[in-house]
Enzyme design. Structure first.
Site, PDB file in Angstrom:
ATOM      1  N   LYS B  79       0.850  -1.191   0.000  1.00  0.00           N
ATOM      2  CA  LYS B  79       0.000   0.000   0.000  1.00  0.00           C
ATOM      3  C   LYS B  79       0.886   1.241   0.000  1.00  0.00           C
ATOM      4  O   LYS B  79       1.941   1.255   0.639  1.00  0.00           O
ATOM      5  CB  LYS B  79      -0.907  -0.037   1.242  1.00  0.00           C
ATOM      6  CG  LYS B  79      -1.969   1.057   1.310  1.00  0.00           C
ATOM      7  CD  LYS B  79      -2.904   0.829   2.497  1.00  0.00           C
ATOM      8  CE  LYS B  79      -3.969   1.902   2.618  1.00  0.00           C
ATOM      9  NZ  LYS B  79      -4.898   1.636   3.744  1.00  0.00           N
ATOM     10  N   SER B 154      -9.925   1.638   2.725  1.00  0.00           N
ATOM     11  CA  SER B 154      -9.004   2.436   1.937  1.00  0.00           C
ATOM     12  C   SER B 154      -7.958   1.626   1.161  1.00  0.00           C
ATOM     13  O   SER B 154      -7.389   2.129   0.189  1.00  0.00           O
ATOM     14  CB  SER B 154      -8.265   3.434   2.837  1.00  0.00           C
ATOM     15  OG  SER B 154      -7.445   2.764   3.764  1.00  0.00           O
ATOM     16  N   SER B 178     -10.222  -0.869   6.807  1.00  0.00           N
ATOM     17  CA  SER B 178      -9.568  -0.614   5.513  1.00  0.00           C
ATOM     18  C   SER B 178      -8.839  -1.801   4.905  1.00  0.00           C
ATOM     19  O   SER B 178      -8.398  -1.718   3.759  1.00  0.00           O
ATOM     20  CB  SER B 178      -8.595   0.558   5.644  1.00  0.00           C
ATOM     21  OG  SER B 178      -9.292   1.763   5.651  1.00  0.00           O
TER      22      SER B 178
END
Lengths: 100, 509
Positions: B79, B154, B178
């Site tokens: 990420k 997210s 997330s």
């Protein structure tokens, strides 16, 4: 309504975010809606309830030995600076108005 | 053998039997990315030179008969809030568009030490503020199952990269859901372990008392092996804990005799699609069939978790994001007359609307008088929510809930911020309490045909319980983990580092 546009301008100043008039109007609506959704917090009787500031019980003030450790080099620390001068971070005047 | 379908065990076996080399795995990974990422947009940056260099190291070590790490030759991606030296770490924000990491996050460093091949950095909601990856400043990520729908967020890029068969495993971060919600939306396994299992050093902070790093993969075993590689105490993150647990050790133990909790109030909650409830009931029935005992438990204060989260999270974000001052790094708006104006203009133009909203909310909630009304009480409510979980786990070994109230929604379908926040209604209380939670695909949904996940929650630092239950439950389903898009043909990748050498000849992949 919890917040007026005047309040939102004051919060923006504190948060160091420059909002224009349209953004202030939208932000005032959004923040009031969000704050309304926080109501469940105020409905509790919390007498004698201790707060929990983080999830690991009994963890506080974790210290390490005070010893010099390798860190970023001067050049690496400056590498991402938007502006630099003579090996330092360059910023505009702090007190304003003058020529940089 | 198809690259995209490979698990970590398959990769280990294939490398050992010299069916393919790590170099060929890297080639196959970039070929898959080149074929599919133009449609999915999971990646913000590709790092072929790093991946091929890592592959060569693995191949050399294998040829020399040296032992390799758990993730040797495993194509992996991170990420974009995770620092990796020499890569851009943008948090999908204009604020950090040109920021190049001068150091590497511990979770990334550990994965690389274990032999992973770093493919690149993955799209996300800006600074992890969101549940759809729509707030990325660099374009949205598309759900590989249906390109008209969001991948969740997210960590949307982390979930989509696995579902599209581009990376074998990925890392994400989870502050309120997330990891788990995008895993559910994309039909893959996503695990947020207990707060403290994985070091957050080098991961750009959102809510410091809530954030935790965790893996995505196609299978529970892949996720457990990845967690084995990245978990453990790190002197650079004082909240990280010593761990003697081998997360992949007890996956085959089954659930016979385990007590599994179900929360009646969650199953009757307003606004939850019937297909989600039906899938969750199906999972419970399967566990019962496998010999688990289903027990009703109550989490009476969980209903206030959403409100507590939207106090605590923004306050911590306000504090954490104050470091973006346009002086040491980050976006700078030119032409300011003084430093104050430079701060205000740079932050106004560097942060997107959701980031500004959260910073503003945190700024307000921490102000004098308001702190006493919301912030301090929210932390007291956190005590009540945590106590609920402690009491529940006196009765059961794990709890099953839905992950999200619905399957993946269409782009733009949820425009109002407070409605968007509701998509985390089942995941948020776990971050408030600090426990671990895993999202396991049990779909497709009866109505939408889209992936559905169930959440398995465990007591703090009993993450192996969660994996054990997940592994048993996984055996009941024979559902595809790759989206149809992730099984399609791919061409040959043009990604090559200069002057490559191939240590040994491998077969066809």
């Amino acid at each position: 309504m919890y917040l007026s546009e005047k309040d939102v301008r004051a919060i923006a100043t504190y948060a160091r975010i420059g909002l224009d008039d349209t953004q202030v109007t939208t932000m005032t609506i959004d923040l009031n809606n969000i704050i309304e959704s926080l109501k469940p917090i105020t409905a509790y009787d919390l007498t004698d309830v201790e707060p929990t500031f983080h999830p690991i019980a009994g963890l506080s003030n974790v210290m390490r030995e005070d010893r010099v450790q390798p860190g970023l080099t001067h050049a690496a620390a400056l590498a991402n600076a938007p502006e630099q001068q003579s090996g330092s971070f360059r910023i505009p005047p702090i007190l304003g108005g003058g020529d940089a | 053998m198809e690259y995209s379908a490979l698990s970590i065990v398959d990769i280990q076996a294939g490398l050992a039997a010299k069916i393919f080399s790590a170099y060929e795995l890297a080639e196959a990974a970039f070929a898959a990315i080149e074929a599919r990422d133009p449609q999915v947009h999971a990646f913000l940056e590709l790092t072929p030179e790093l991946a091929f260099a890592a592959a060569n190291r693995v191949d050399v070590a294998l040829a020399a008969g040296e032992s390799c790490g758990i993730l040797a030759g495993v194509p992996m991606a991170f990420k974009d809030n995770m620092n990796q030296m020499g890569t851009h770490t943008t948090c999908a924000s204009r604020m950090l568009e040109s920021y190049v990491s001068p150091f590497t996050a511990t979770c990334v460093a550990k994965a690389l030490e274990a032999g992973a091949l770093p493919l690149g950095k993955l799209n996300m909601d800006e600074f992890a503020f969101g549940s759809s990856t729509e707030t990325s400043a660099f374009g949205r990520t598309f759900n590989p199952w249906d390109l008209e729908r969001v991948p969740g967020g997210s960590s949307g890029g982390s979930a989509a990269a696995v579902a599209a068969g581009m990376a074998t495993v990925t890392l994400g971060s989870d502050t309120g859901g997330s990891i788990r919600q995008p895993a559910a939306f994309c039909g893959v396994v996503g695990f947020k372990p207990t707060y403290g299992v994985v070091s957050r050093y080098g991961v750009v902070a959102f809510g410091s008392s809530l954030d935790q790093v965790g893996p995505f993969g196609k299978t529970v075993a892949d996720v457990a092996a990845t967690l084995d590689a990245i978990a453990g105490r790190d002197p650079r993150d004082c909240t990280s804990q010593e761990s003697a647990t081998i997360f992949s050790a007890n996956l085959e133990q089954g659930v016979k005799g385990l007590r599994i909790g179900v929360v009646p109030a969650f199953m009757d909650a307003e606004g939850v699609d019937p297909e989600i409830i039906s899938a969750t009931k199906g999972a419970l029935a399967n566990l019962e069939q496998l010999g688990a005992q289903i027990v009703e438990v109550e989490l009476p204060n969980a209903a206030a978790a959403m409100a507590a989260y939207y106090v605590i999270g923004p306050c911590e974000a306000f504090s954490n994001l104050s470091r973006f001052d346009s002086v040491r790094y980050g976006y700078r708006e030119g032409g300011a007359r003084d430093l104050g104006e430079q701060y205000e203009q740079s932050r106004a133009h560097g942060f997107g609307p959701e980031a500004v909203r959260r910073i503003m909310l945190g700024s307000y909630l921490l102000s004098s008088g308001v702190y006493e009304t919301y912030y301090y009480p929210a932390q007291q409510v956190r005590t009540l929510i945590t106590s609920d979980y402690v009491r529940a786990f006196e009765q059961v070994d794990a709890i099953i809930t839905p992950v999200s109230p619905r399957t993946a929604f269409k782009f733009g379908e949820i425009a109002d911020p407070t409605s968007m926040y509701l998509s985390d209604m089942f995941t948020i209380s776990i971050n408030i309490a600090g426990n671990g939670g895993l999202s396991l695909p049990v779909g497709p949904g009866e109505k939408t045909g889209l992936p559905v996940g169930v959440q398995i929650i465990g007591p703090q630092f009993k993450d192996q319980n969660i994996l054990r239950v997940a592994s048993a439950l996984e055996s009941c389903y024979s559902i595809a983990r790759l989206a149809p898009l992730g099984t399609g043909p791919v061409g040959t990748s043009s990604a090559r580092p200069p002057e490559q050498t191939q240590p040994h000849e491998g077969g066809a992949l």
